[in-house]
Enzyme design. Sequence first.
Site, PDB file in Angstrom:
ATOM      1  N   TRP A   1     -10.114  -8.663   3.181  1.00  0.00           N
ATOM      2  CA  TRP A   1     -10.855  -9.097   1.957  1.00  0.00           C
ATOM      3  C   TRP A   1     -11.215 -10.404   1.747  1.00  0.00           C
ATOM      4  O   TRP A   1     -12.274 -10.964   0.955  1.00  0.00           O
ATOM      5  CB  TRP A   1     -10.427  -8.392   0.813  1.00  0.00           C
ATOM      6  CG  TRP A   1     -10.639  -6.987   0.790  1.00  0.00           C
ATOM      7  CD1 TRP A   1     -11.421  -6.141  -0.094  1.00  0.00           C
ATOM      8  CD2 TRP A   1      -9.917  -5.901   1.151  1.00  0.00           C
ATOM      9  NE1 TRP A   1     -11.474  -4.763   0.104  1.00  0.00           N
ATOM     10  CE2 TRP A   1     -10.442  -4.635   1.003  1.00  0.00           C
ATOM     11  CE3 TRP A   1      -8.573  -5.768   1.868  1.00  0.00           C
ATOM     12  CZ2 TRP A   1      -9.588  -3.566   1.013  1.00  0.00           C
ATOM     13  CZ3 TRP A   1      -8.031  -4.700   2.113  1.00  0.00           C
ATOM     14  CH2 TRP A   1      -8.545  -3.358   1.754  1.00  0.00           C
TER      15      TRP A   1
ATOM     16  N   HIS B   1      -6.150  -6.171  -3.238  1.00  0.00           N
ATOM     17  CA  HIS B   1      -6.957  -6.263  -1.962  1.00  0.00           C
ATOM     18  C   HIS B   1      -7.016  -7.598  -1.680  1.00  0.00           C
ATOM     19  O   HIS B   1      -7.960  -7.842  -0.552  1.00  0.00           O
ATOM     20  CB  HIS B   1      -8.154  -5.633  -2.014  1.00  0.00           C
ATOM     21  CG  HIS B   1      -8.264  -4.157  -1.996  1.00  0.00           C
ATOM     22  ND1 HIS B   1      -9.260  -3.150  -2.220  1.00  0.00           N
ATOM     23  CD2 HIS B   1      -7.268  -3.306  -1.549  1.00  0.00           C
ATOM     24  CE1 HIS B   1      -8.827  -1.864  -2.169  1.00  0.00           C
ATOM     25  NE2 HIS B   1      -7.920  -1.928  -1.502  1.00  0.00           N
TER      26      HIS B   1
ATOM     27  N   ARG C   1       0.732  -1.174   0.049  1.00  0.00           N
ATOM     28  CA  ARG C   1       0.012  -0.177   0.065  1.00  0.00           C
ATOM     29  C   ARG C   1       0.716   1.252   0.095  1.00  0.00           C
ATOM     30  O   ARG C   1       0.491   2.228  -0.778  1.00  0.00           O
ATOM     31  CB  ARG C   1      -1.079  -0.007   1.060  1.00  0.00           C
ATOM     32  CG  ARG C   1      -1.882   1.123   1.101  1.00  0.00           C
ATOM     33  CD  ARG C   1      -3.155   0.989   2.081  1.00  0.00           C
ATOM     34  NE  ARG C   1      -4.419   1.546   1.859  1.00  0.00           N
ATOM     35  CZ  ARG C   1      -4.859   2.476   2.240  1.00  0.00           C
ATOM     36  NH1 ARG C   1      -4.485   2.924   3.351  1.00  0.00           N
ATOM     37  NH2 ARG C   1      -5.857   3.213   1.918  1.00  0.00           N
TER      38      ARG C   1
ATOM     39  N   HIS D   1       0.335   4.304  -2.641  1.00  0.00           N
ATOM     40  CA  HIS D   1       0.012   5.704  -2.441  1.00  0.00           C
ATOM     41  C   HIS D   1       1.296   6.418  -2.841  1.00  0.00           C
ATOM     42  O   HIS D   1       0.836   7.781  -2.980  1.00  0.00           O
ATOM     43  CB  HIS D   1      -0.264   5.717  -0.807  1.00  0.00           C
ATOM     44  CG  HIS D   1      -1.894   5.233  -0.547  1.00  0.00           C
ATOM     45  ND1 HIS D   1      -2.441   5.672   0.373  1.00  0.00           N
ATOM     46  CD2 HIS D   1      -2.678   4.199  -1.438  1.00  0.00           C
ATOM     47  CE1 HIS D   1      -3.737   5.228   0.240  1.00  0.00           C
ATOM     48  NE2 HIS D   1      -3.570   4.315  -0.778  1.00  0.00           N
TER      49      HIS D   1
END
Length: 285
Positions: free
Chosen positions: A187, A171, A44, A48
Amino acid sequence: GESAPAGPFVPTKEDYQKVYDAIAQRLANETDYDDGSYGPVLVRLAWHASGTYDKMTGTGGSNGATMRFAPESDHGANAGLKHARDFLEPIKAQFPWITYSDLWTLAGAAAIQELGGPVIPWRPGREDKDVAACTPDGRLPDASKNQDHIRAIFGRMGFDDREMVALSGAHALGRAHTDRSGYEGPWDFSPTVFTNDYFKLLVDEKWSQRKWNGPAQFTDKTTSTLMMLPTDIALIKDKVFRKHVDRYAKDQDAFFKEFSDVYVKLLELGVPFKTEERFVFKASE
Ligand code: HEM
């Protein structure tokens, strides 16, 4: 005789493999976190850092590592990514020659590989920038929104519909945290293993709105322990997105191949590379 004067240190593929190995080692050692791995939060962080890219102005992207600084580090979307940045500090101290922007992206690639995902070819060349290069808030996706928002955000980076769906398959890893995004839960049932389970569950499970005080999110009928964000559900509501969800649910190889290509592209957005060659790192045993 006289020895040649030492020139500037030019790292080779072997030097970057040493960085990879150190990250893999630290991932294996530091299991007292979340579901047992920092891998998801590293994936992540790289996303980002890269996903701020704007193709019209050429601003943002992984080049710069401006998330080191406020205000970018304080943007709501980046809540919790300090865990990933701090995890990498000892690696930066061990290999001071690598830039933060190369280190964060290499760590994202390493995490995918170490968690059982596809090979992510990677190349060096990013340079760190100062606080003035921080991007404005609002460039990263808002999970409460629909397919139009997904297309606006990822279209700005230069991705097409197929690539947006492939990227979302990340995810399969990790979870949402109430103290970060406000959402809660993983998830799938193996959040530290990279698989196509995210797509399988989107297709096979029945998802209904969770009844709770938190933000609108979805939960699975079978166990009520999994979750999907509104933007995840948008991928099965939208006909064009759905076509790719179905395809990846049926064909893990296609997902792995297409995810690798698009994650490589993500990590390279806006970077003025001086080299064409990408390195393929050897995963740990
Ligand atoms: C986690 C939103 C796309 C990788 C999350 C979380 C949210 C979110 C709300 C939970 C954060 C937390 O509470 O810790 C979105 C939205 C997307 C998107 C709205 C696009 C519409 C992506 C993409 C990738 C990605 C493209 C990578 C290629 C991850 C990973 C986690 C995560 C690995 C788990 C982090 C952890 O376990 O700490 N995302 N995301 N996401 N996201 Fe996304």
